[in-house]
Design an enzyme around this catalytic site. Structure first.
Site, PDB file in Angstrom:
ATOM      1  N   CYS A   1       0.868  -1.182   0.000  1.00  0.00           N
ATOM      2  CA  CYS A   1       0.000   0.000   0.000  1.00  0.00           C
ATOM      3  C   CYS A   1       0.903   1.229   0.000  1.00  0.00           C
ATOM      4  O   CYS A   1       1.776   1.359   0.867  1.00  0.00           O
ATOM      5  CB  CYS A   1      -0.889  -0.006   1.243  1.00  0.00           C
ATOM      6  SG  CYS A   1      -1.837   1.511   1.487  1.00  0.00           S
TER       7      CYS A   1
ATOM      8  N   CYS B   1      -0.763   3.936  -6.462  1.00  0.00           N
ATOM      9  CA  CYS B   1      -1.559   3.127  -5.531  1.00  0.00           C
ATOM     10  C   CYS B   1      -1.565   1.708  -6.068  1.00  0.00           C
ATOM     11  O   CYS B   1      -1.686   1.497  -7.287  1.00  0.00           O
ATOM     12  CB  CYS B   1      -2.986   3.670  -5.423  1.00  0.00           C
ATOM     13  SG  CYS B   1      -4.113   2.599  -4.489  1.00  0.00           S
TER      14      CYS B   1
END
Length: 234
Positions: free
Chosen positions: A52, A157
């Site tokens: 992440c 992302c």
């Protein structure tokens, strides 16, 4: 999956608290530390990949201080490869709001066009990869970048590569998309070579999730690879 041989992979999808992009620093610290502790206690992991961008930018230094003996590999936006590849010196960055608050600035002559993609993670989590709404969201963010002659776009992302095709449909094949997934996988291999059991080629993949999860998306991502899924209280 492509790079590792004979490894045990335990992946926690923190769906109960996702997305992290709109969480504050303390919340991200808490979840990241709790997940790392859970993996160490239940699976005795040797290496931790923070899959992440937001959790990496906010919490990786904290995690390395709390778990000094654990190999910890983060997910950083691919700013450096973007700088090395751009010809127009105009680079777009698609990321969460929290990731964009991190240290993305550069002393290079390039111009960064940052875009917080509010709601895109939720669209992807819900399997809305090819929906008209997702296309419209991306088009709204990407058209201004094209107007500013952006020729390289960083997918900041870990969810965003799943809508790579839709992005290319909007910006065209001449725009380069930077996804750091391969680089991260190779880094894992380099740092954990001594941990691998090369006597077997099969991977043991276990997917854990804390809230609801789109099992169809998991099957699409993992393809023909065998895996187990279960909910965990965390």
């Amino acid at each position: 999956i492509k790079n590792l041989k004979g490894a045990d992979i335990f992946y926690i999808a923190d769906t109960l608290y996702a997305p992290y992009g709109d969480k504050n620093k303390d919340e991200i610290f808490s979840r990241s530390e709790k997940i790392a502790n859970y993996l160490l206690k239940n699976y005795e992991i040797d290496a931790l990949v923070i899959a992440c961008n937001t959790a990496t930018s906010v919490a990786i230094k904290h995690l390395r201080e709390v778990f000094p003996s654990l190999i910890i590999i983060g997910t950083e936006p691919g700013i450096k490869p973007a700088i090395n590849n751009t010809k127009t010196k105009n680079i777009g960055i698609l990321a969460t709001a929290s990731t964009l608050k991190g240290e993305l600035t550069t002393k290079s002559e390039v111009k960064l066009y940052e875009q917080a993609c509010i709601g895109l993670v939720e669209q992807i989590e819900n399997g809305e990869i090819n929906s008209l709404k997702t296309y419209a969201m991306l088009e709204n963010w990407l058209k201004p970048m094209l107007h500013n002659k952006v020729d390289t776009i960083v997918l900041g992302c870990t969810h965003y590569p799943l809508v790579k095709k839709t992005i290319l449909d909007i910006v065209g094949e001449d725009v380069l998309l930077i996804d750091t997934g391969d680089a991260i996988a190779k880094r894992v291999v380099t740092l954990s070579q001594d941990l691998q059991n090369n006597n077997k080629d099969e991977l043991n993949i276990e997917i854990l999730y804390t809230g609801k999860i789109n099992s169809d998306m998991v099957k699409i991502i993992l393809g023909k690879n065998k895996f187990e899924m279960r909910k965990c209280e965390l």
